[in-house]
Write a protein that holds these residues in place. Structure first.
Motif, PDB file in Angstrom:
ATOM      1  N   ARG A  44     -14.388  -3.456   8.781  1.00 45.81           N
ATOM      2  CA  ARG A  44     -15.963  -3.329   9.257  1.00 45.81           C
ATOM      3  C   ARG A  44     -15.968  -5.050   9.729  1.00 45.81           C
ATOM      4  NH1 ARG A  44     -18.862  -4.120   3.157  1.00 45.81           N
ATOM      5  NH2 ARG A  44     -17.969  -6.176   2.584  1.00 45.81           N
ATOM      6  N   GLN A  45     -16.922  -4.928  10.763  1.00 43.44           N
ATOM      7  CA  GLN A  45     -17.146  -6.367  11.438  1.00 43.44           C
ATOM      8  C   GLN A  45     -18.871  -6.596  11.525  1.00 43.44           C
ATOM      9  OE1 GLN A  45     -15.230  -6.641  15.317  1.00 43.44           O
ATOM     10  NE2 GLN A  45     -15.335  -8.870  15.030  1.00 43.44           N
ATOM     11  N   ALA A  46     -18.871  -7.554  10.801  1.00 43.96           N
ATOM     12  CA  ALA A  46     -20.485  -8.019  10.844  1.00 43.96           C
ATOM     13  C   ALA A  46     -20.645  -9.212  12.097  1.00 43.96           C
ATOM     14  CB  ALA A  46     -20.900  -8.707   9.499  1.00 43.96           C
ATOM     15  N   ALA A  59      -4.791  17.724   5.472  1.00 47.25           N
ATOM     16  CA  ALA A  59      -4.899  19.104   6.340  1.00 47.25           C
ATOM     17  C   ALA A  59      -6.024  18.845   7.575  1.00 47.25           C
ATOM     18  CB  ALA A  59      -5.307  20.215   5.410  1.00 47.25           C
ATOM     19  N   LYS A  60      -6.926  18.206   7.156  1.00 45.70           N
ATOM     20  CA  LYS A  60      -8.229  18.043   8.052  1.00 45.70           C
ATOM     21  C   LYS A  60      -7.957  16.767   8.901  1.00 45.70           C
ATOM     22  CE  LYS A  60     -11.501  20.617   5.626  1.00 45.70           C
ATOM     23  NZ  LYS A  60     -12.909  20.386   4.803  1.00 45.70           N
ATOM     24  N   LYS A  61      -6.693  16.023   8.722  1.00 49.60           N
ATOM     25  CA  LYS A  61      -6.569  14.617   9.417  1.00 49.60           C
ATOM     26  C   LYS A  61      -7.746  13.783   9.427  1.00 49.60           C
ATOM     27  CE  LYS A  61      -3.135  16.633  12.553  1.00 49.60           C
ATOM     28  NZ  LYS A  61      -3.339  18.058  12.288  1.00 49.60           N
ATOM     29  N   THR A  62      -8.392  13.975   8.065  1.00 46.11           N
ATOM     30  CA  THR A  62      -9.599  12.903   8.176  1.00 46.11           C
ATOM     31  C   THR A  62      -9.721  12.236   6.775  1.00 46.11           C
ATOM     32  OG1 THR A  62     -11.023  14.889   8.964  1.00 46.11           O
ATOM     33  CG2 THR A  62     -12.118  13.228   7.618  1.00 46.11           C
ATOM     34  N   VAL A  63     -10.227  10.674   7.164  1.00 44.94           N
ATOM     35  CA  VAL A  63     -10.202   9.873   6.142  1.00 44.94           C
ATOM     36  C   VAL A  63     -11.831   9.695   5.808  1.00 44.94           C
ATOM     37  CG1 VAL A  63     -10.310   7.906   7.636  1.00 44.94           C
ATOM     38  CG2 VAL A  63      -9.711   7.651   5.234  1.00 44.94           C
ATOM     39  N   TYR A  64     -12.282   9.311   4.604  1.00 49.85           N
ATOM     40  CA  TYR A  64     -13.411   9.256   4.358  1.00 49.85           C
ATOM     41  C   TYR A  64     -13.657   7.911   3.395  1.00 49.85           C
ATOM     42  CZ  TYR A  64     -13.207  14.416   4.717  1.00 49.85           C
ATOM     43  OH  TYR A  64     -12.983  15.748   5.208  1.00 49.85           O
ATOM     44  N   LEU A  65     -15.111   7.681   3.491  1.00 49.33           N
ATOM     45  CA  LEU A  65     -15.485   6.499   2.764  1.00 49.33           C
ATOM     46  C   LEU A  65     -16.833   6.659   2.232  1.00 49.33           C
ATOM     47  CD1 LEU A  65     -14.473   3.564   2.113  1.00 49.33           C
ATOM     48  CD2 LEU A  65     -15.918   2.651   4.015  1.00 49.33           C
ATOM     49  N   GLN A  66     -16.824   6.624   0.750  1.00 48.42           N
ATOM     50  CA  GLN A  66     -18.046   6.894  -0.018  1.00 48.42           C
ATOM     51  C   GLN A  66     -18.691   5.586  -0.367  1.00 48.42           C
ATOM     52  OE1 GLN A  66     -20.023   9.599  -0.729  1.00 48.42           O
ATOM     53  NE2 GLN A  66     -21.384   8.453  -1.682  1.00 48.42           N
ATOM     54  N   MET A  67     -19.684   5.282   0.118  1.00 52.28           N
ATOM     55  CA  MET A  67     -20.205   4.110  -0.117  1.00 52.28           C
ATOM     56  C   MET A  67     -21.619   4.069  -1.159  1.00 52.28           C
ATOM     57  SD  MET A  67     -19.901   2.140   3.566  1.00 52.28           S
ATOM     58  CE  MET A  67     -21.085   3.473   4.155  1.00 52.28           C
ATOM     59  N   ASN A  68     -21.337   3.438  -2.313  1.00 56.94           N
ATOM     60  CA  ASN A  68     -22.534   3.375  -3.357  1.00 56.94           C
ATOM     61  C   ASN A  68     -22.954   2.122  -3.748  1.00 56.94           C
ATOM     62  OD1 ASN A  68     -22.004   6.165  -3.556  1.00 56.94           O
ATOM     63  ND2 ASN A  68     -20.394   5.817  -5.160  1.00 56.94           N
ATOM     64  N   SER A  69     -24.205   2.190  -4.135  1.00 51.86           N
ATOM     65  CA  SER A  69     -24.837   0.547  -4.488  1.00 51.86           C
ATOM     66  C   SER A  69     -24.722  -0.400  -3.283  1.00 51.86           C
ATOM     67  CB  SER A  69     -23.872  -0.126  -5.736  1.00 51.86           C
ATOM     68  OG  SER A  69     -24.029   0.911  -6.745  1.00 51.86           O
ATOM     69  N   LEU A  70     -25.146   0.085  -2.110  1.00 44.95           N
ATOM     70  CA  LEU A  70     -24.856  -0.829  -0.913  1.00 44.95           C
ATOM     71  C   LEU A  70     -25.898  -1.946  -1.047  1.00 44.95           C
ATOM     72  CD1 LEU A  70     -24.639   2.261   1.577  1.00 44.95           C
ATOM     73  CD2 LEU A  70     -23.175   0.294   1.380  1.00 44.95           C
ATOM     74  N   ARG A  71     -25.160  -3.092  -0.429  1.00 44.08           N
ATOM     75  CA  ARG A  71     -25.938  -4.406  -0.358  1.00 44.08           C
ATOM     76  C   ARG A  71     -26.222  -4.700   1.217  1.00 44.08           C
ATOM     77  NH1 ARG A  71     -21.479  -6.914  -4.307  1.00 44.08           N
ATOM     78  NH2 ARG A  71     -21.893  -5.768  -6.181  1.00 44.08           N
ATOM     79  N   PRO A  72     -27.193  -5.630   1.368  1.00 40.52           N
ATOM     80  CA  PRO A  72     -27.407  -5.976   2.756  1.00 40.52           C
ATOM     81  C   PRO A  72     -26.146  -6.794   3.329  1.00 40.52           C
ATOM     82  CG  PRO A  72     -29.342  -6.713   1.403  1.00 40.52           C
ATOM     83  CD  PRO A  72     -28.150  -6.185   0.369  1.00 40.52           C
ATOM     84  N   GLU A  73     -25.510  -7.089   2.546  1.00 38.08           N
ATOM     85  CA  GLU A  73     -24.105  -7.913   2.994  1.00 38.08           C
ATOM     86  C   GLU A  73     -23.051  -6.866   3.405  1.00 38.08           C
ATOM     87  OE1 GLU A  73     -25.633  -8.507   0.099  1.00 38.08           O
ATOM     88  OE2 GLU A  73     -24.213  -8.859  -1.464  1.00 38.08           O
ATOM     89  N   ASP A  74     -23.221  -5.520   3.174  1.00 37.17           N
ATOM     90  CA  ASP A  74     -22.488  -4.629   3.650  1.00 37.17           C
ATOM     91  C   ASP A  74     -22.737  -4.236   5.177  1.00 37.17           C
ATOM     92  OD1 ASP A  74     -22.723  -3.071   0.340  1.00 37.17           O
ATOM     93  OD2 ASP A  74     -21.096  -4.113   1.222  1.00 37.17           O
ATOM     94  N   THR A  75     -23.931  -4.701   5.906  1.00 34.46           N
ATOM     95  CA  THR A  75     -24.329  -4.332   7.011  1.00 34.46           C
ATOM     96  C   THR A  75     -23.134  -4.675   8.103  1.00 34.46           C
ATOM     97  OG1 THR A  75     -26.597  -4.649   6.413  1.00 34.46           O
ATOM     98  CG2 THR A  75     -26.173  -4.773   8.865  1.00 34.46           C
ATOM     99  N   ALA A  76     -22.726  -3.815   8.951  1.00 36.35           N
ATOM    100  CA  ALA A  76     -21.498  -4.176   9.643  1.00 36.35           C
ATOM    101  C   ALA A  76     -21.317  -2.922  10.715  1.00 36.35           C
ATOM    102  CB  ALA A  76     -20.252  -4.614   9.056  1.00 36.35           C
ATOM    103  N   VAL A  77     -20.455  -3.062  11.497  1.00 29.22           N
ATOM    104  CA  VAL A  77     -20.053  -1.735  12.173  1.00 29.22           C
ATOM    105  C   VAL A  77     -18.715  -1.556  11.710  1.00 29.22           C
ATOM    106  CG1 VAL A  77     -19.050  -0.851  14.243  1.00 29.22           C
ATOM    107  CG2 VAL A  77     -20.958  -2.503  14.682  1.00 29.22           C
ATOM    108  N   VAL A 108     -27.801  -2.071   5.917  1.00 29.21           N
ATOM    109  CA  VAL A 108     -28.382  -1.933   4.657  1.00 29.21           C
ATOM    110  C   VAL A 108     -29.912  -2.980   4.603  1.00 29.21           C
ATOM    111  CG1 VAL A 108     -28.353  -2.005   2.223  1.00 29.21           C
ATOM    112  CG2 VAL A 108     -26.342  -1.373   3.596  1.00 29.21           C
ATOM    113  N   SER A 109     -30.907  -2.317   4.484  1.00 30.79           N
ATOM    114  CA  SER A 109     -32.043  -3.021   4.815  1.00 30.79           C
ATOM    115  C   SER A 109     -33.255  -2.400   4.029  1.00 30.79           C
ATOM    116  CB  SER A 109     -32.409  -3.429   6.178  1.00 30.79           C
ATOM    117  OG  SER A 109     -33.514  -4.104   6.295  1.00 30.79           O
ATOM    118  N   SER A 110     -34.040  -3.209   3.621  1.00 33.81           N
ATOM    119  CA  SER A 110     -35.461  -2.368   2.983  1.00 33.81           C
ATOM    120  C   SER A 110     -36.447  -2.675   3.971  1.00 33.81           C
ATOM    121  CB  SER A 110     -35.819  -3.098   1.702  1.00 33.81           C
ATOM    122  OG  SER A 110     -36.042  -4.790   2.001  1.00 33.81           O
TER     123      SER A 110
END
Length: 121
Positions: free
Chosen positions: A38-40, A74-92, A119-121
């Motif tokens: 990620r890049q903020a 098999a699907k050549k796919t990677v996943y990222l499950q993100m829980n309890s997100l914080r404003p500092e997780d904001t990024a591309v 991640v913002s309210s």
């Protein structure tokens, strides 16, 4: 030609969840490690999580216990499950993969185009 296409970004409130996925396509012989970076704004790109072809994982300290990386070979796919997100997780968020293309003997690293997570309210 190999492509990585990400999906799943968006806007979420603090404490919320998002799931990202990244699918590889093209003439692929094999895929080794896959990962999410990620890049903020104003910051360097940083590793978020990585997974080997056998499923071993590695996480940045800032996301341990909150994010989970997984892959479907098999699907050549990677996943990222993100829980309890914080404003500092904001990024591309960018995925990458070490790929051996069909007919090649060399491992090359490919990157997705990036998906915005806010991640913002």
């Amino acid at each position: 030609q190999v492509q990585l296409v990400e999906s799943g970004g968006g806007l979420v409130q603090p404490g919320g969840t998002l799931s990202l996925s990244c699918a590889a396509s093209g003439s692929i012989s094999s895929i080794n490690g896959m990962g999410w970076y990620r890049q903020a704004p104003g910051k360097q790109r940083e590793l978020v999580a990585a997974i080997t072809s056998r499923g071993s994982t590695n996480y940045a300290d800032s996301v341990k216990g909150r994010f989970t990386i997984s892959r479907d070979n098999a699907k050549k796919t990677v996943y990222l499950q993100m829980n309890s997100l914080r404003p500092e997780d904001t990024a591309v968020y960018y995925c990458n993969a070490g790929v051996v293309a069909s007919g090649s003997y060399f491992l090359e690293v490919y990157w997705g185009q990036g998906t915005q997570v806010t991640v913002s309210s």
